[in-house]
Design a protein around this motif. Structure first.
Motif, PDB file in Angstrom:
ATOM      1  N   THR A   1      87.516 -34.071  53.039  1.00 49.00           N
ATOM      2  CA  THR A   1      86.639 -34.533  54.095  1.00 49.00           C
ATOM      3  C   THR A   1      85.681 -33.393  54.417  1.00 49.00           C
ATOM      4  N   THR A   2      84.410 -33.646  54.236  1.00 52.28           N
ATOM      5  CA  THR A   2      83.410 -32.613  54.475  1.00 52.28           C
ATOM      6  C   THR A   2      82.439 -33.121  55.530  1.00 52.28           C
ATOM      7  N   SER A   3      82.054 -32.226  56.427  1.00 53.05           N
ATOM      8  CA  SER A   3      81.064 -32.580  57.430  1.00 53.05           C
ATOM      9  C   SER A   3      80.110 -31.407  57.598  1.00 53.05           C
ATOM     10  N   SER A   4      78.982 -31.673  58.190  1.00 51.28           N
ATOM     11  CA  SER A   4      78.035 -30.598  58.433  1.00 51.28           C
ATOM     12  C   SER A   4      77.439 -30.748  59.827  1.00 51.28           C
ATOM     13  N   SER A   5      76.981 -29.637  60.356  1.00 50.78           N
ATOM     14  CA  SER A   5      76.339 -29.627  61.661  1.00 50.78           C
ATOM     15  C   SER A   5      75.377 -28.449  61.694  1.00 50.78           C
ATOM     16  N   LEU A   6      74.549 -28.406  62.706  1.00 55.35           N
ATOM     17  CA  LEU A   6      73.611 -27.293  62.861  1.00 55.35           C
ATOM     18  C   LEU A   6      74.173 -26.311  63.871  1.00 55.35           C
ATOM     19  N   ASN A   7      74.080 -25.020  63.564  1.00 55.05           N
ATOM     20  CA  ASN A   7      74.532 -24.021  64.533  1.00 55.05           C
ATOM     21  C   ASN A   7      73.389 -23.697  65.501  1.00 55.05           C
TER      22      ASN A   7
ATOM     23  N   ARG B   1      70.803 -23.413  61.542  1.00 46.46           N
ATOM     24  CA  ARG B   1      71.290 -23.389  60.163  1.00 46.46           C
ATOM     25  C   ARG B   1      72.411 -24.408  60.002  1.00 46.46           C
ATOM     26  N   ARG B   2      72.411 -25.052  58.850  1.00 47.75           N
ATOM     27  CA  ARG B   2      73.428 -26.063  58.574  1.00 47.75           C
ATOM     28  C   ARG B   2      74.742 -25.372  58.235  1.00 47.75           C
ATOM     29  N   ILE B   3      75.821 -25.843  58.840  1.00 45.10           N
ATOM     30  CA  ILE B   3      77.164 -25.323  58.597  1.00 45.10           C
ATOM     31  C   ILE B   3      78.000 -26.450  58.022  1.00 45.10           C
TER      32      ILE B   3
END
Length: 110
Positions: free
Chosen positions: A11-17, A21-23
């Motif tokens: 399970t992979t997710s991403s968000s902006l810090n 920047r995308r994490i």
């Protein structure tokens, strides 16, 4: 034999810090857990095929993560094991060896 374990589906997710920047974060099992599951399922299958019971694998494994910069050297080492053992003259003669064609030039193992 197929290795399929629903608990290992990544399970992979991403968000902006805060800096924009995308994490990427991933919830996946560690190498130890993967090896434990792989060895357990393969041991059951092998024992079934061989009509035997009991321990199949050695207690300790020497699996480890390949360090950055050692990838191609490690592949060369593994491919050439049958050659060093005197079983064949060239790694490609060993029927259980496999190397993706796009890696052969990088490995310098022709």
């Amino acid at each position: 034999m197929q290795f399929s374990n629903p608990s290992f589906q990544q399970t992979t997710s991403s968000s902006l810090n805060e800096e924009g920047r995308r994490i990427f974060t991933s919830e996946h099992p560690g190498l130890s857990r993967i090896m434990h599951s792989l060895k357990g399922s393969s041991a059951r299958e092998c024992n079934l095929v061989l009509s035997r019971v009991g321990q199949f694998w050695e207690h300790e494994s020497f699996d480890h993560v390949v360090r950055e910069g050692n990838f191609y050297r490690t592949i060369r080492y593994v491919l050439n094991n049958p050659v060093k053992a005197g079983l064949v003259n060239h790694w490609g003669e060993w029927r259980w060896n496999y190397c993706r064609s796009e890696l052969i030039d990088k490995l310098d193992v022709r």
